[in-house]
Design an enzyme around this catalytic site. Structure first.
Site, PDB file in Angstrom:
ATOM      1  N   GLY A  13      13.252   0.958-131.566  1.00  0.00           N
ATOM      2  CA  GLY A  13      14.006   2.198-131.703  1.00  0.00           C
ATOM      3  C   GLY A  13      15.324   2.127-130.960  1.00  0.00           C
ATOM      4  O   GLY A  13      16.257   1.485-131.424  1.00  0.00           O
ATOM      5  N   SER A  46      12.685  -5.886-131.237  1.00  0.00           N
ATOM      6  CA  SER A  46      13.938  -5.154-131.436  1.00  0.00           C
ATOM      7  C   SER A  46      14.325  -4.461-130.120  1.00  0.00           C
ATOM      8  O   SER A  46      14.437  -5.123-129.094  1.00  0.00           O
ATOM      9  CB  SER A  46      13.783  -4.180-132.606  1.00  0.00           C
ATOM     10  OG  SER A  46      15.021  -3.640-132.996  1.00  0.00           O
ATOM     11  N   TRP A  47      14.492  -3.120-130.112  1.00  0.00           N
ATOM     12  CA  TRP A  47      14.768  -2.449-128.842  1.00  0.00           C
ATOM     13  C   TRP A  47      13.690  -2.771-127.802  1.00  0.00           C
ATOM     14  O   TRP A  47      13.965  -2.903-126.601  1.00  0.00           O
ATOM     15  CB  TRP A  47      14.856  -0.931-129.036  1.00  0.00           C
ATOM     16  CG  TRP A  47      14.617  -0.171-127.762  1.00  0.00           C
ATOM     17  CD1 TRP A  47      13.470   0.492-127.394  1.00  0.00           C
ATOM     18  CD2 TRP A  47      15.518  -0.038-126.649  1.00  0.00           C
ATOM     19  NE1 TRP A  47      13.612   1.036-126.133  1.00  0.00           N
ATOM     20  CE2 TRP A  47      14.859   0.720-125.651  1.00  0.00           C
ATOM     21  CE3 TRP A  47      16.814  -0.482-126.400  1.00  0.00           C
ATOM     22  CZ2 TRP A  47      15.443   1.056-124.435  1.00  0.00           C
ATOM     23  CZ3 TRP A  47      17.406  -0.163-125.177  1.00  0.00           C
ATOM     24  CH2 TRP A  47      16.727   0.602-124.221  1.00  0.00           C
ATOM     25  N   ASP A  92      18.739 -12.192-139.926  1.00  0.00           N
ATOM     26  CA  ASP A  92      18.818 -10.855-139.318  1.00  0.00           C
ATOM     27  C   ASP A  92      20.296 -10.450-139.271  1.00  0.00           C
ATOM     28  O   ASP A  92      21.049 -10.874-138.392  1.00  0.00           O
ATOM     29  CB  ASP A  92      18.215 -10.892-137.914  1.00  0.00           C
ATOM     30  CG  ASP A  92      18.047  -9.510-137.304  1.00  0.00           C
ATOM     31  OD1 ASP A  92      18.775  -8.581-137.711  1.00  0.00           O
ATOM     32  OD2 ASP A  92      17.199  -9.356-136.410  1.00  0.00           O
ATOM     33  N   HIS A  96      15.438  -8.998-139.839  1.00  0.00           N
ATOM     34  CA  HIS A  96      14.992  -8.184-138.713  1.00  0.00           C
ATOM     35  C   HIS A  96      13.533  -7.754-138.859  1.00  0.00           C
ATOM     36  O   HIS A  96      12.839  -7.575-137.857  1.00  0.00           O
ATOM     37  CB  HIS A  96      15.886  -6.941-138.604  1.00  0.00           C
ATOM     38  CG  HIS A  96      15.804  -6.255-137.277  1.00  0.00           C
ATOM     39  ND1 HIS A  96      16.332  -6.793-136.122  1.00  0.00           N
ATOM     40  CD2 HIS A  96      15.248  -5.066-136.915  1.00  0.00           C
ATOM     41  CE1 HIS A  96      16.114  -5.982-135.109  1.00  0.00           C
ATOM     42  NE2 HIS A  96      15.451  -4.924-135.557  1.00  0.00           N
TER      43      HIS A  96
END
Length: 313
Positions: free
Chosen positions: A41, A113-114, A264, A292
């Site tokens: 996120g 990711s985050w 990505d 991604h």
């Protein structure tokens, strides 16, 4: 090998101060190797299927919703919810409070990711509590990475980026969205959230298996996700530029595996490569057919790393 879904055997709400309560749950073997999964996120909420990458006989799998999203309270979809106590430092402290609450001494830290940014921040703050680290779709949320995702990559998607940019006339693109997503008018918030999510989905669309994953979320979840993204990314994730790559040298001795798709578009491979160069002993696996969202090969590499980490001292 795809493992079946597994119901939690423990869970609850943890008061972490600042009026914040985090929803958490635990799956797998209560006596297995502890592992914590840090979601993306920011604001995506704990993924429902991530635990399936773990061998439930060998792992005690901990997941939780970070501040402001999922089942945690107060919820960022409510514009009355202040985000003043929602920073990377607060999230790192929350991970440590959850570890203490669960009586874990040291655990495997997994982030995508985050979540990979948060995993790095946590590991660098508390290396003595980390057995090993698995990062997927690697980010460090430098301002240069943020600028690429919300401006630079627009050279490949000019029509979609113009629509994203044209949603408001504030020269500060992310700051403008940050303000709109906290507007008291529900219609203003909803339109801004959809514009943000439509751009994020556009960036995913060219990769193999690309699909909409943001704009299809229920309105409440989408509002929390986009508001938290704008809050963090318009402020450089509250991190000094490049700090997590510079700090990676301190992770020498902690086993690390990085899994990143060459395709990505929103998070170019260079970040994972730079991190691997700075982290003594870290292994970078470049997945040729993945973006991604990953691929079957990405999943295999994750499971392989977790099998090895289950025996990490």
């Amino acid at each position: 090998m795809t493992r079946p879904p597994l119901a939690p055997h423990d869970g609850g709400m943890l008061d972490v101060g600042d009026g914040q309560r985090l929803r958490w749950d635990v799956r797998g073997n209560p006596d297995g190797t502890p592992a914590v999964v840090l979601h993306g996120g920011p604001g995506s909420g704990a993924p429902t299927g991530m635990h399936r990458s773990f061998d439930p006989d060998r792992y005690r799998i901990v997941q939780f919703d970070q501040r402001g999203c999922g089942g945690s309270t107060p919820h960022a979809s409510d514009p009355a919810t202040s985000l003043a106590a929602n920073t990377t430092a607060h999230l790192v402290a929350d991970v440590e409070r959850l570890r203490e609450h669960l009586g874990v001494d040291r655990w495997v830290v997994v982030g995508g990711s985050w979540g990979s940014t948060l995993a790095l921040a946590y590991a660098q703050a508390h290396p003595e509590r980390v057995r090993a680290v698995l990062l997927v779709a690697v980010t460090t949320t430098r301002r240069s990475e943020i600028d690429w995702l919300y401006r630079g990559v627009g050279r490949f998607l000019p029509r979609e980026w113009e629509a994203f940019r044209a949603h408001h006339d504030d020269p500060d693109l992310l700051g403008g969205y940050d303000r709109l997503l906290a507007d008291p008018d529900a219609g203003v918030r909803e339109r801004a959230a959809l514009a943000w999510a439509t751009w994020e989905d556009a960036v995913l669309s060219p990769e193999p298996g690309g699909r909409a994953v943001y704009a299809v979320r229920p309105p409440r979840e989408l509002l929390a996700l986009t508001r938290l993204c704008a809050h963090y990314f318009s402020r450089g994730a509250f991190l000094e530029e490049g700090a997590l790559i510079r700090g990676a040298a301190a992770l020498g001795g902690i086993p690390g595996v990085l899994v990143h798709g060459r395709l990505d578009l929103g998070g170019p491979l260079v970040t994972a490569w730079e991190l691997a160069q700075a982290w003594p002993g870290a292994a970078l696996h470049v997945v040729e057919d993945a973006g991604h969202l990953g691929s079957a090969e990405s999943g295999r590499l994750m499971r392989e790393a977790l099998e090895r980490f289950a025996d990490a001292p």
